[in-house]
Structures are given as C-alpha cells and as structure tokens.
Enzyme design. Structure first.
Site, mmCIF file in Angstrom:
data_model
loop_
_atom_site.group_PDB
_atom_site.id
_atom_site.type_symbol
_atom_site.label_atom_id
_atom_site.label_comp_id
_atom_site.label_asym_id
_atom_site.label_seq_id
_atom_site.Cartn_x
_atom_site.Cartn_y
_atom_site.Cartn_z
ATOM 1 C CD GLU A 81 -31.637 -43.249 24.967
ATOM 2 O OE1 GLU A 81 -32.783 -42.795 25.117
ATOM 3 O OE2 GLU A 81 -31.034 -43.212 23.884
ATOM 4 C CE LYS A 265 -35.653 -41.401 22.598
ATOM 5 N NZ LYS A 265 -34.364 -41.823 23.153
ATOM 6 C CG ASP A 281 -45.371 -30.895 32.876
ATOM 7 O OD1 ASP A 281 -45.051 -31.920 32.254
ATOM 8 O OD2 ASP A 281 -46.547 -30.540 33.046
ATOM 9 C CG HIS A 378 -26.781 -46.272 22.156
ATOM 10 N ND1 HIS A 378 -27.473 -47.290 22.735
ATOM 11 C CD2 HIS A 378 -27.463 -45.146 22.441
ATOM 12 C CE1 HIS A 378 -28.537 -46.805 23.328
ATOM 13 N NE2 HIS A 378 -28.564 -45.502 23.171
#
Ligand code: NDP
Length: 425
Positions: A81, A265, A281, A378
């Site tokens: 991202e 998130k 993991d 962004h």
C-alpha cells in the site's frame, strides 16, 4: 540519525542500499541479498507450503526516524500500500527527541487443553492445580530442549464453560509457557500433547483438543509516545487543536465500530508490514490484536490518545504472538536480514518495535484525518502506482507521476491521457 538519510525517498535503490551498508544496518552478505533481490530458493519455498508453484513478490522498504527505548532503528516493512512507510516515518519523526518508550510485564504464551465429560469440573480443577509439580515434570519431558534454553511451563489455570446448546460442560486447562525466542506454536503444541494424557488420567473425561491460543494476554506489549503541540500544527490549524481533535477521534472510535475497524486497520498497516518482513505470522498477530480491541465487550480503538499539558500522549498495547527464531523466520533469508537490520536478538525486542510502529502509523493517519484529510498524501503517492497501471515504464513513470500530481482528477483516464501525450512528443 545521520544526514545521509535526508531525502532518502529521493535516492535511487542502489544509493539507499549503499547508505544502509555504510551505516552498518546491513552487513556484506545481507547487502548482496537485498541488492541481487534473489528469489527464495525453490527447496525452501517447497518446504514451507504445499503445491508450491512460484513466488509472489511484494516490495520491501524501510521506515526511518524511529527512536525506540533510546535506540535508533531502521525498520523493514513489506507492504503493497502506498504511503504506509512515508506516513510511519513522518510520525516517528514527530515522536522525537524522546521517541517511543516500551514496556512488557510478562512474556508467556498460552496453550489450552479442552476437556469434555468431566464428572465434577470444580473438583477436577482443584485436583489439577494441586498437581502442578507433577504436570510440570511431564511437560518438561515432552520438550526438554526448551527447558535447557531457560523456558518451559510456568503456570496453570483452569476455566469452566457451560454450553447452552447441549448442556455440555467444558473444563479447559490453560498452560502458560515460556517459549524464549520462538513464537512457540509447535513448542506449545508438543507440550500440550505430552501433558494431555496425564490430565485425562487424573480427572477423567475426554480431551476435545489440545492447541495453543493465539490470544496472548500474558504477552502484552505497550508502546507510548508524547508529541509536543508545536510539532503537530500546520498553516491552518494549531498543534493544540490537532492534538485535541486526535483525542476526540480516538474517543469516537471507542463508540462506533464502523470507525474503530478503519482506525485499527491503519494500526495494522504498520504492525503487519513488520510482522511479514520478519517471517512472522500476520494472521496470528491480527487475530489477537482484534480480540484485544474487543476486551471491554465492544470492538474499540486499539490506541489511546489524550492531551496532557502541552503534549499529545499516545499509547498502544497489543498481545504479541511473534518470534525471532523458528518456523519461517529461521528459513527465509530476507527475514533473517531484516532482523539483522534491526539488531534483534530476542522476540521481545521485535515485539517492542512492532507495537511502536503500530502507534506511529495510527498517529500519522489520525493527524492527516483531523487536518488535511487522508487523500492528499495518499493520492500523491498513489500517482506512481497509477502511472505503472496504465503502462508507463522507466523514466515515463516519474514524468507521468509528476503530471498526475498536478492534475485536478487523479484517475486511470487522466494517467492514460498523460502517457499518450508524452509518447506523442
Ligand atoms: P519451531 O517449531 O520452529 O520451534 C522453534 C525452534 O527454534 C526450535 O527448533 C528450537 O530449537 C529453535 N530455537 C533456537 N533457539 C531458540 C531459542 N532461544 N528459543 C526458542 N527456540 C529456539 O517454531 P515455533 O514453536 O515457534 O512454532 C512456530 C510455527 O508454528 C510457525 O511456522 C507457525 O506458522 C506454526 N504454527 C502456528 C499455529 C498457530 O499460530 N495457531 C498452529 C500450528 C503451527 P530446539 O527445539 O532445539 O530448542
């Protein structure tokens, strides 16, 4: 951090790698690994998963400016991202000169033996707890090497669950285990499977399953930082205003699950990127982090931010399920190189870094959201992805990206038009 890292984002890949080599974040071997970008050895890939076909490359970058418990850290992140690494590095800069301070109270991992059909679960619980020494003896025999390394079974607790559906009662025996530098899934499962027959012999009933829990509430890792108001302000809004709005935004995330999920998130953008870069993991870490965000009965913000005197003070606590040895960590050469880059020698050290990255990532997102909005930064970084998407290659990427940044509408059509114009010249 030396001036060599100034405008790091403007340097070429070779220049960045040379700086990391000259500043001893990479040794010669790891430098070659990064430089040649050698794919994973086929035998290694084949040993990790089933039906292996090929490999799936993702970019690896580094976050800068981190000062964690007084130590400078360059932090490798694997993420697809745009803007995650830039935002994280910016927030880490805001947190200086004090940087991030971390703490860990206990660092044990948990396994569970779930029993059904035990005649008197309350009496069984007392019996199990009274037999700790004998159970420990069995556990130690099941995995002697972890005892030699200073770990092993440390504590036993029990819980009784009543099933509403079929009136069954479950007696769960929790083993709290020190797995030293490992994530510990296999170590714990081996110990559990060794101990289970002894427990069943002791209290009767039947073992439904014996498995580690990824919800590591005895491995809570906290990172804190405080940002002076004068570092938060911009041309239109004062630092105090931004700090107060960040506090309010966190309070809001505690009220509304729709917001809390997106808030968290953003934290996991940072957390998962480092978890992946180190061969750990991300599923285990994410599952535990989200469960911990629900510990008060509703899904809420993982972070706390409040205004104190002239500062914005932040705190993130996460249950950490990671290792610095074992599993894929010891097999993936890039994971080893990334651990070397951070001078990691214990899994606690890595956990402290990961939680600090999560806190920085949240600070960056909240600061943008309550001031300029997230899209400004962004989309600027998204421009180069758009350029590549529409077919720009080589020098064209930079040229299309630059023009896209200046365009009122940054989308595929605009990017295509810019590329076509460029090629017609
Ligand atoms: P390993 O099975 O690889 O065990 C750790 C290894 O590291 C051991 O072989 C141990 O050697 C070695 N080691 C070397 N130095 C140390 C040290 N200082 N401290 C501890 N161990 C050391 O890995 P884990 O037990 O950590 O299990 C992780 C793996 O399990 C991952 O691949 C994970 O994907 C998988 N897994 C995860 C599950 C889950 O999350 N729910 C479930 C099942 C599996 P020695 O034995 O000689 O002591």
């Amino acid at each position: 951090m030396t001036n060599l890292f100034n405008k790091f984002y403007k340097k070429t890949r070779d220049e960045r790698l040379s700086i990391l080599l000259s500043e001893h974040y990479l040794d010669d071997e790891d430098y070659c690994l990064f430089k040649t970008n050698s794919p994973l050895d086929n035998d290694v890939a084949n040993s990790l998963i089933e039906n292996q076909l090929t490999q799936f490359p993702l970019p690896l970058g580094v976050a800068l400016n981190f000062l964690i418990d007084g130590e400078e850290k360059i932090i490798p992140m694997v993420v697809e991202e745009p803007s995650v690494i830039a935002a994280c590095s910016n927030a880490a800069k805001l947190a200086r000169p004090n940087g991030f301070k971390t703490s860990i109270e206990t660092y044990l991992k948990r396994g569970q033996i779930i029993l059904t059909g035990v005649t008197n679960p309350n009496d069984a619980e007392k019996l199990i707890l009274s037999q700790f020494d004998k159970i420990k003896e069995v556990a130690d025999k099941a995995h002697p090497s972890i005892i030699k390394r200073g770990g092993g079974l440390k504590e036993i607790t029990c819980d009784i669950f009543e099933s509403e559906n079929d009136n069954d009662t479950f007696l769960t025996v929790y083993l709290l285990i020190d797995v030293q530098k490992a994530m510990g899934a296999n170590i714990i499962n081996t110990i559990l499977e060794g101990v289970t027959p002894f427990i069943v012999d002791l209290v009767g009933g039947e073992a439904l399953m014996s498995i580690l829990s990824n919800y590591n509430t005895e491995s809570l890792v906290t990172s804190t930082c405080s940002i002076p108001f004068n570092k938060l302000g911009n041309q239109t809004t004062s630092g105090k205003d931004i700090a107060q709005r960040i506090e309010k935004a966190t309070q809001y995330a505690n009220l509304d699950t729709y917001r809390a999920v997106t808030h968290n998130k953003g934290i996991m953008n940072g957390v998962d990127s480092v978890v992946i870069a180190t061969g750990n993991d991300p599923r285990a870490v994410s599952a535990a982090a989200h469960a911990y965000a629900s510990k008060n009965g509703a899904y809420q913000s993982m972070t706390e931010w409040h205004v104190q005197d002239e500062y914005l003070v932040g705190k993130l606590t996460l249950p950490m399920s990671i290792g610095s040895v074992g599993g894929a960590i010891s097999v993936l050469p890039m994971a080893q190189a990334n651990l070397n880059m951070m001078s990691i020698s214990t899994s606690e050290e890595l956990a402290r870094i990961i939680v600090s990255v999560g806190l920085a990532q949240n600070l960056a997102a909240l600061k943008a959201l309550v001031s300029d909005g997230i899209q400004k930064g962004h989309m600027t970084l998204h421009a180069s992805s758009l350029a590549i998407q529409v077919g720009a290659t080589g020098d064209e990427i930079e040229l299309v990206t630059e023009k896209l940044r200046q365009s009122p509408h940054m989308n595929t059509q605009t990017a295509t038009d810019i590329l076509n114009q460029l090629r017609q010249k």
